[in-house]
Design an enzyme around this catalytic site. Structure first.
Site, PDB file in Angstrom:
ATOM      1  N   ILE A 353       0.837  -1.365  -0.055  1.00  0.00           N
ATOM      2  CA  ILE A 353       0.057  -0.141   0.099  1.00  0.00           C
ATOM      3  C   ILE A 353       0.925   1.416   0.054  1.00  0.00           C
ATOM      4  O   ILE A 353       0.363   2.306  -0.034  1.00  0.00           O
ATOM      5  CB  ILE A 353      -1.063  -0.100   1.101  1.00  0.00           C
ATOM      6  CG1 ILE A 353      -0.124  -0.360   2.373  1.00  0.00           C
ATOM      7  CG2 ILE A 353      -2.242  -0.955   0.971  1.00  0.00           C
ATOM      8  CD1 ILE A 353      -1.243  -0.100   3.731  1.00  0.00           C
ATOM      9  N   GLY A 354       2.323   1.262  -0.065  1.00  0.00           N
ATOM     10  CA  GLY A 354       3.010   2.178   0.003  1.00  0.00           C
ATOM     11  C   GLY A 354       4.586   1.828  -0.199  1.00  0.00           C
ATOM     12  O   GLY A 354       4.903   0.831   0.180  1.00  0.00           O
ATOM     13  N   LYS A 355       5.409   2.755  -0.768  1.00  0.00           N
ATOM     14  CA  LYS A 355       6.576   2.476  -0.879  1.00  0.00           C
ATOM     15  C   LYS A 355       7.569   3.645  -1.016  1.00  0.00           C
ATOM     16  O   LYS A 355       7.022   4.756  -1.268  1.00  0.00           O
ATOM     17  CB  LYS A 355       7.093   1.808  -2.266  1.00  0.00           C
ATOM     18  CG  LYS A 355       6.518   0.502  -2.453  1.00  0.00           C
ATOM     19  CD  LYS A 355       6.912  -0.111  -3.902  1.00  0.00           C
ATOM     20  CE  LYS A 355       8.492  -0.654  -3.795  1.00  0.00           C
ATOM     21  NZ  LYS A 355       9.009  -1.119  -5.116  1.00  0.00           N
ATOM     22  N   PHE A 358      13.053   4.314   2.150  1.00  0.00           N
ATOM     23  CA  PHE A 358      13.118   3.727   3.649  1.00  0.00           C
ATOM     24  C   PHE A 358      12.581   2.159   3.403  1.00  0.00           C
ATOM     25  O   PHE A 358      13.097   1.501   4.369  1.00  0.00           O
ATOM     26  CB  PHE A 358      12.186   4.345   4.498  1.00  0.00           C
ATOM     27  CG  PHE A 358      10.620   4.400   4.038  1.00  0.00           C
ATOM     28  CD1 PHE A 358       9.839   3.310   4.316  1.00  0.00           C
ATOM     29  CD2 PHE A 358      10.136   5.308   3.361  1.00  0.00           C
ATOM     30  CE1 PHE A 358       8.466   3.319   3.960  1.00  0.00           C
ATOM     31  CE2 PHE A 358       8.977   5.376   3.040  1.00  0.00           C
ATOM     32  CZ  PHE A 358       7.853   4.232   3.134  1.00  0.00           C
ATOM     33  N   GLY A 359      11.713   1.804   2.629  1.00  0.00           N
ATOM     34  CA  GLY A 359      11.156   0.531   2.622  1.00  0.00           C
ATOM     35  C   GLY A 359       9.829   0.163   1.667  1.00  0.00           C
ATOM     36  O   GLY A 359       9.481   1.208   1.079  1.00  0.00           O
ATOM     37  N   LYS A 360       8.863  -0.296   2.560  1.00  0.00           N
ATOM     38  CA  LYS A 360       7.580  -0.262   1.946  1.00  0.00           C
ATOM     39  C   LYS A 360       6.702  -0.529   2.963  1.00  0.00           C
ATOM     40  O   LYS A 360       7.047  -0.921   4.373  1.00  0.00           O
ATOM     41  CB  LYS A 360       7.541  -1.496   1.047  1.00  0.00           C
ATOM     42  CG  LYS A 360       7.526  -2.828   1.568  1.00  0.00           C
ATOM     43  CD  LYS A 360       7.421  -3.953   0.538  1.00  0.00           C
ATOM     44  CE  LYS A 360       8.616  -4.156  -0.505  1.00  0.00           C
ATOM     45  NZ  LYS A 360       8.244  -5.217  -1.335  1.00  0.00           N
ATOM     46  N   VAL A 361       5.454  -0.356   2.709  1.00  0.00           N
ATOM     47  CA  VAL A 361       4.217  -0.444   3.609  1.00  0.00           C
ATOM     48  C   VAL A 361       3.178  -1.457   3.174  1.00  0.00           C
ATOM     49  O   VAL A 361       2.831  -1.243   1.878  1.00  0.00           O
ATOM     50  CB  VAL A 361       3.404   0.779   4.077  1.00  0.00           C
ATOM     51  CG1 VAL A 361       2.094   0.500   4.986  1.00  0.00           C
ATOM     52  CG2 VAL A 361       4.483   1.961   4.634  1.00  0.00           C
ATOM     53  N   LYS A 376       4.705  -1.524   8.414  1.00  0.00           N
ATOM     54  CA  LYS A 376       5.740  -0.461   7.835  1.00  0.00           C
ATOM     55  C   LYS A 376       7.186  -1.301   7.895  1.00  0.00           C
ATOM     56  O   LYS A 376       7.519  -1.525   9.176  1.00  0.00           O
ATOM     57  CB  LYS A 376       5.776   0.693   8.210  1.00  0.00           C
ATOM     58  CG  LYS A 376       6.763   1.793   7.642  1.00  0.00           C
ATOM     59  CD  LYS A 376       6.352   3.115   8.461  1.00  0.00           C
ATOM     60  CE  LYS A 376       7.619   4.124   8.135  1.00  0.00           C
ATOM     61  NZ  LYS A 376       7.473   5.297   8.996  1.00  0.00           N
ATOM     62  N   ASP A 470       2.767  18.926  13.531  1.00  0.00           N
ATOM     63  CA  ASP A 470       2.428  18.929  12.018  1.00  0.00           C
ATOM     64  C   ASP A 470       0.953  18.749  11.688  1.00  0.00           C
ATOM     65  O   ASP A 470       0.651  17.759  10.972  1.00  0.00           O
ATOM     66  CB  ASP A 470       3.344  17.912  11.387  1.00  0.00           C
ATOM     67  CG  ASP A 470       3.249  18.080  10.014  1.00  0.00           C
ATOM     68  OD1 ASP A 470       3.359  19.244   9.416  1.00  0.00           O
ATOM     69  OD2 ASP A 470       3.840  17.334   9.112  1.00  0.00           O
TER      70      ASP A 470
END
Length: 680
Positions: A353-355, A358-361, A376, A470
């Site tokens: 679901i994400g990259k 740093f790596g991936k999710v 993650k 933030d």
């Protein structure tokens, strides 16, 4: 469909950010702002923002690793249980006092937070006495066809069940109801003639018309009826939850999918809807093919004990829902775990679901409980090379300590010799920014609802001496029901007492507080400024001092008066004036979050009810179920989910920097180094 690519720019190199995410900035590339030095960007002719039209987050350093902004939600994994001999034990109803029964504190935590983690197994047998909050059509033709599509109880012939119900239907009392004097079946009788699950002609797929959700620690199981009627549904399901925090209750919500053909005439709906706003909302949802919320309940559970043996918390227990619209029969067992270290092998990898660099999710399913989470994976060599070990450990510390229903919780963390792993609740309703972009602005009640839940989240962080720094729509997710889930804790500042100041220049340009721009140092009150900016943006569509040119925007933040559109709500205006005070010592919230809670803008809210997720969210994201990944970019979800092999040697001294990373529900586990194996 919207792109989530911009959420994964954090932790990438400067070159990657410029090459792959220039669209995240306003038309032309904008350099990140460092040490109070702002550089002007080029102007865009349009002031209307999109998901790619946003100033970049200003990180404390060029190489900051900020947690990936992923959408997570809860799993709905259940299995079937055939132990349905539901005996009658004591009944629980809404008259019980949760404060006394479950020892709820102000943040919803139990008194004993030191007991071990474990697994909680819930068996759901059947329901009874369910009714609908409105009458239905008396058309025998419609009801007969619906009954014929219903699923009967096990070992019973559908024809006999249908014949029996049709015979009852012919004897039911028809009443002339409403201003239109229409022949209808009363709400008390209607549920007896609507199947809880139907099977469409030519299909073997079950379509439940009644289901409920069980939520524990932001993880959700969906329990769907298998047979029977809405009045007497049969479930026979088992669902198991990972327990890493000893929360004092389960939240149960009951939903129905009512075919619009069962509703009274449009004239009847309009006339009755004018008399009852809640009824009109129900009709609107049914006519839009949306599920309706029938009832809810908070079931007290006591997990504050030290025992190595399994314990039955409830035995064939009947729960009467808050509004008396039905009851459910359940059993609950709790089994303490042995605190064995986790590894990637304990999870089935479902989807990417994400990259990022740093790596991936990945969306993953824990093999023993079948619950779905977001995992993650971060390469150690990457964060070491970027000097971000301290920030990454701080992120994990914050996630493990927070205790708020409106913050994405950490479920587990573990490591291998090459990688660090976060396991968090999977929340899939999409970014608040996406929903705000799609609608332009929110109405007053919706903006108030989100602001109130965010206030609780920020207050929880402040009580832990953490400043968020933030807050913005991109860092806020909606869960599958529409509640807030604050994420992305990479810019948090830890160990900030009430009067402490810090001077790190970081955040998002549109949301920067005056004291931060002036370099005077700032306190926790900086978060209340950002809450004010967010509320203003939700109500108007833009932040209060927005400008395409960053230096001009900073000047506006420092000097221009706060302007409101015509017809702006009086209480909202007064609240924003207080939150957006340029003097932080005079800012609403400077003396604590209760200053904001007590403002007239929130006068109709029960904060206790809000903390227990007792309000129905004003908007429910369009996701098919709690595993739906449609809000994630297909560029990622099409990729095969694998935990890639990393051949990178790190010295023992470097590995020691990651000591204490493991989290399985308490902080007693240390970090043991075992080469070639999963590391605690």
């Amino acid at each position: 469909m919207y792109s989530w690519k911009s959420k994964f720019k954090f932790g990438k190199s400067k070159e990657e950010k410029e090459a792959k995410h220039s669209g995240f900035f306003h038309s032309s590339k904008k350099e990140e702002q460092q040490n109070n030095q702002a550089t002007a960007g080029e102007h865009d002719a349009s002031i209307t923002r999109s998901s790619l039209d946003r100033k970049g987050t200003i990180n404390p350093s060029n190489s900051s690793v900020v947690p990936v902004r992923v959408s997570y939600d809860a799993s709905s994994s259940t299995s079937t249980v055939r132990d349905s001999n539901g005996g009658n034990s004591e009944n629980t109803n809404s008259s019980q006092n949760l404060d006394e029964t479950a020892n709820i504190g102000s943040t919803g935590t139990p008194n004993d937070a030191t007991s071990s983690s474990g697994m909680m197994t819930i068996k759901v047998y059947n329901g009874d006495d369910f009714i609908l909050p409105f009458p239905i059509t008396s058309s025998e033709q419609i009801l007969n066809k619906l009954l014929a599509s219903g699923v009967p109880p096990p070992h019973k012939e559908i024809s006999k069940e249908v014949d029996a119900l049709i015979a009852q239907l012919s004897r039911v009392q028809i009443k002339n109801q409403g201003p239109a004097d229409e022949d209808l079946i009363s709400s008390e009788s209607a549920a007896k003639f609507i199947p809880s699950t139907i099977m469409l002609p030519g299909s073997s797929t079950l379509n439940p018309l009644l289901y409920f959700t069980i939520e524990f620690d932001n993880t959700v199981a969906t329990i769907e009826a298998e047979y029977g009627t809405i009045a007497k549904p049969g479930f026979n399901k088992i669902s198991t939850f990972d327990v890493t925090r000893k929360l004092p209750y389960l939240k149960i919500d009951v939903f129905a999918r009512i075919p619009s053909i069962l509703l009274p005439s449009k004239t009847w709906q309009q006339e009755m809807g004018l008399q009852d706003e809640k009824l009109q909302t129900i009709f609107d949802k049914i006519n839009s093919n949306q599920d309706i919320h029938l009832d809810s309940f908070h079931l007290p559970i006591n997990l504050s004990f030290d025992s190595a043996a399994s314990i039955r918390l409830y035995n064939h227990h009947w729960i009467t829902l808050d509004n008396g619209l039905g009851k459910i029969n359940i059993s609950i067992d709790y089994k303490p775990s042995r605190n064995k270290p986790l590894s990637i092998d304990d999870f089935d990898l479902l989807k990417v679901i994400g990259k990022g660099s740093f790596g991936k999710v990945m969306q993953v399913r824990k093999k023993d409980t079948q619950k779905v989470y977001a995992l993650k994976a971060i390469r150690k060599s990457y964060i070491v090379s970027k000097s971000e070990v301290t920030h990454t450990l701080a992120e994990r510390t914050v996630l493990a300590r927070v205790d708020c229903p409106f913050i994405v919780p950490l479920k587990f963390s573990f490591q291998s010799p090459e990688k660090l792993y976060f396991v968090l609740a999977f929340i899939n309703g999409g970014e608040l920014f996406y929903h705000l972009q799609k609608e332009g602005r929110f109405d007053l009640s919706r903006a108030r609802f989100y602001t109130a839940e965010l206030l609780c989240a920020l207050d929880n962080l402040h009580k832990l001496d953490v400043v968020y720094r933030d807050l913005k729509p991109e860092n806020i997710l909606l869960d599958y029901q529409g509640h807030i889930a604050l994420c992305d804790f990479g810019l948090c500042k830890l160990n900030m007492k009430d009067d402490d100041k810090t001077d790190t220049f970081c955040g998002t340009p549109e949301y920067l507080a005056p004291e931060l721009l002036l370099g005077l140092g700032y306190t926790k009150a900086v978060d209340w400024w950002t809450l004010g900016v967010l509320l203003y943006e939700m109500l108007t569509g833009l932040p209060p001092y927005y400008d395409e040119d960053v230096p001009k925007m900073y000047k506006k933040i420092l000097q221009e008066p706060l302007v409101f559109p015509d017809g702006f709500d009086r209480d909202a205006k007064d609240l924003l004036i207080g939150l957006l005070s340029r003097d932080p010592t005079r800012r609403l919230g400077y003396n604590g979050a209760d200053e904001i809670r007590n403002h007239p803008f929130f006068s109709q809210l029960s904060w206790k009810r809000l903390l227990m997720k007792g309000y129905i969210p004003p908007y429910k994201p369009a996701v098919s179920n709690s595993m739906d990944t449609s809000n994630f970019d297909e560029e990622f979800t099409r990729e095969k989910p694998i935990d890639s092999v990393v051949d990178e040697y790190l010295s023992e001294s470097v590995q020691k920097q990651f000591g204490g990373w493991t989290y399985v529900g308490n902080e007693q586990l240390g970090s043991s180094m075992v080469q070639g194996r999963s590391i605690r």
